[in-house]
Design an enzyme around this catalytic site. Structure first.
Site, PDB file in Angstrom:
ATOM      1  N   ASP A 159       0.782  -1.233  -0.063  1.00  0.00           N
ATOM      2  CA  ASP A 159       0.045   0.091  -0.008  1.00  0.00           C
ATOM      3  C   ASP A 159       1.037   1.095   0.064  1.00  0.00           C
ATOM      4  O   ASP A 159       2.321   1.088   0.276  1.00  0.00           O
ATOM      5  CB  ASP A 159      -0.939  -0.119   1.075  1.00  0.00           C
ATOM      6  N   ASP A 219     -11.206   2.888  -3.166  1.00  0.00           N
ATOM      7  CA  ASP A 219     -11.470   1.436  -2.423  1.00  0.00           C
ATOM      8  C   ASP A 219     -12.976   1.129  -2.845  1.00  0.00           C
ATOM      9  O   ASP A 219     -13.864   1.800  -2.869  1.00  0.00           O
ATOM     10  CB  ASP A 219     -11.277   1.345  -1.087  1.00  0.00           C
TER      11      ASP A 219
HETATM   12  C1  GLA Z   1      -5.966   1.275   1.495  1.00  0.00           C
HETATM   13  C2  GLA Z   1      -6.641   0.263   0.526  1.00  0.00           C
HETATM   14  C3  GLA Z   1      -7.230  -0.770   0.965  1.00  0.00           C
HETATM   15  C4  GLA Z   1      -6.723  -1.635   2.279  1.00  0.00           C
HETATM   16  C5  GLA Z   1      -6.781  -0.335   3.336  1.00  0.00           C
HETATM   17  C6  GLA Z   1      -6.069  -1.092   4.496  1.00  0.00           C
HETATM   18  O1  GLA Z   1      -7.228   1.965   1.742  1.00  0.00           O
HETATM   19  O2  GLA Z   1      -6.748   0.913  -0.876  1.00  0.00           O
HETATM   20  O3  GLA Z   1      -7.599  -1.661  -0.239  1.00  0.00           O
HETATM   21  O4  GLA Z   1      -5.748  -2.173   2.020  1.00  0.00           O
HETATM   22  O5  GLA Z   1      -5.751   0.526   3.049  1.00  0.00           O
HETATM   23  O6  GLA Z   1      -5.771  -0.351   5.560  1.00  0.00           O
END
Ligand code: GLA
Length: 411
Positions: A159, A219
């Site tokens: 990430d 997301d």
């Molecule tokens: C970000 C990513 C998600 C997830 C969260 C975890 O928002 O885009 O897919 O992995 O972090 O905290």
């Protein structure tokens, strides 16, 4: 010797025309399960032991993957997302799993997952902290890559929280190098473009050389609005992102939320069809221990999965918006075409979409004839057609008709 080196040079330069990450992985879009959308950062094992992020969750998911036909359908990776680690590194500076929730440790979990014939994925972050506030990998890329390799991890979702955007390229590249140095085959899933887009158009050719897949957009959530938003983003940017996708490197529109709470069955069919058309990784985020039979059948539909996994590896794209329908197409091996027609009119009953040259210019592949199969909403052999056939498909509001069209040569 000279000839060998020359041969090697030609192999390296010409075997890899789009310059993908050369780790030999994800030659078709990765398939598996990822905990985030469904289980999020639930670390409360005292009051919610069945759903908290713990080794039990992944072991139970691994069991079901094998006994309920998921593995056989092609889903292979069980992936841990954020919130698995302890809040502190150990005395040697190594990442460690939360001891209460993962008492056996990640290596044992990986052994367990491997004993089921599956692969294990894990999550880390290139900045100072993960998005959920757990230790980040900045300053520890080599060490963390080696830890993951020692544990037997098969996929890393890396990430991009808590990092300056202009250092993303360097960070993602350095972690890619660190993973390669371990000598272990680890699929590398990035979020580089997602964090770069607000500032700057990402260099997709550069990131394709570094990552096996990359998240572009926000997301996914368990709602039709979220799925539609991701599709809209993808279509709006398709001229930039579609040409770079191919074996070894894929655009990642995020997880499949099929089998949860927010999508109607028609909307679940739309997500499955469009994720196959987009050559997206198929990472489900749902509870495989408790999933309704229709969602399971949809996720395991071998006709849709074979479109997703088509070896040509070309990503499909939106080709038309007609009368509140969206048409998406994906070229497949052997001159075949996958076609998804989504009914964007969210009122009334099923609407009819005629497959003609006027609504669908690629219908010209039916010259002189083609064979049409409807895969969604139900499987039907629609037979042999010509350019002038009067073929009509009925599509429910927010649903999708998925078809495959095979051109035929007449002897
Ligand atoms: C970000 C990513 C998600 C997830 C969260 C975890 O928002 O885009 O897919 O992995 O972090 O905290």
């Amino acid at each position: 010797m000279g000839a060998f080196v020359l041969l090697l040079f030609f192999f390296c330069v010409f075997d890899n025309p789009v310059g993908s990450l050369d780790n030999g992985l994800s030659l078709t879009p990765t398939m598996g399960w990822l905990h985030w959308e469904r289980f999020m950062c639930n670390i409360d094992c005292d009051s919610d032991p069945h759903n908290c992020i713990s080794e039990n969750l992944y072991m139970q998911m691994a069991n079901v993957m094998v006994t309920e036909g998921w593995k056989e359908a092609g889903y292979e990776y069980i992936c841990i997302d954020d919130c698995w680690s302890s809040h502190q590194r150990d005395a040697q500076g190594l990442l460690q799993a939360d001891p209460k929730r993962f008492p056996s440790g990640i290596k044992k979990l990986a052994d367990y997952v491997h004993s089921k014939g599956l692969m294990l994925g894990i999550y880390a972050d290139l900045g100072t902290e993960t998005c959920g506030g757990f230790p980040g990998s900045l300053g520890y890329y080599d060490i963390d890559a080696q830890t993951f390799a020692d544990w037997g991890v098969d996929l890393l979702k890396f990430d991009g929280c808590y990092m300056k955007w202009n250092l993303l390229g360097e960070g993602y590249t350095n972690m890619s190098i660190a993973l390669n140095k371990t000598g272990r085959s680890i699929v590398y899933s990035c979020e580089w473009p997602l964090y770069e887009w607000p500032y700057h158009q990402p260099d997709y050719h550069a990131l394709r050389k570094v990552c096996n897949h990359w998240r572009n957009s926000v997301d996914v959530e368990d709602s039709w609005a979220s799925v539609k938003n991701i599709l809209e983003w993808t279509a709006d940017h398709q001229n930039i992102i579609v040409p770079v996708a191919g074996p070894g490197g894929w655009n990642d529109p995020d997880m499949l939320v099929i089998g949860n709470f927010g999508l109607s069955h028609d909307q679940q069919e739309s997500q499955m069809a469009l994720w196959a058309i987009m050559a997206s990784p198929l990472l489900m985020s749902n509870d495989l221990r408790d999933i309704c039979p229709r969602a399971k059948e949809l996720l395991q539909n071998r006709h849709i999965i074979s479109i997703s996994q088509d070896p040509l590896g070309k990503q499909g794209y939106r080709t038309a918006k007609v009368n509140n329908f969206e048409v998406w197409e994906r070229p497949l091996t052997g001159g075949q075409l996958a076609l998804a027609v989504m009914n964007k009119y969210e009122a009334g009953g099923p609407r009819h979409f005629p497959l003609t040259l006027a609504t669908l210019p690629s219908w010209k592949i039916c010259t002189p004839e083609c064979n049409v199969t409807q895969i969604l909403p139900s499987y039907k052999e629609l037979g042999v057609h010509t350019l002038f056939s009067q073929l009509v498909v009925a599509i429910n509001p927010s649903g999708t008709a998925l078809l495959s069209i095979t051109p035929m040569k007449v002897e």
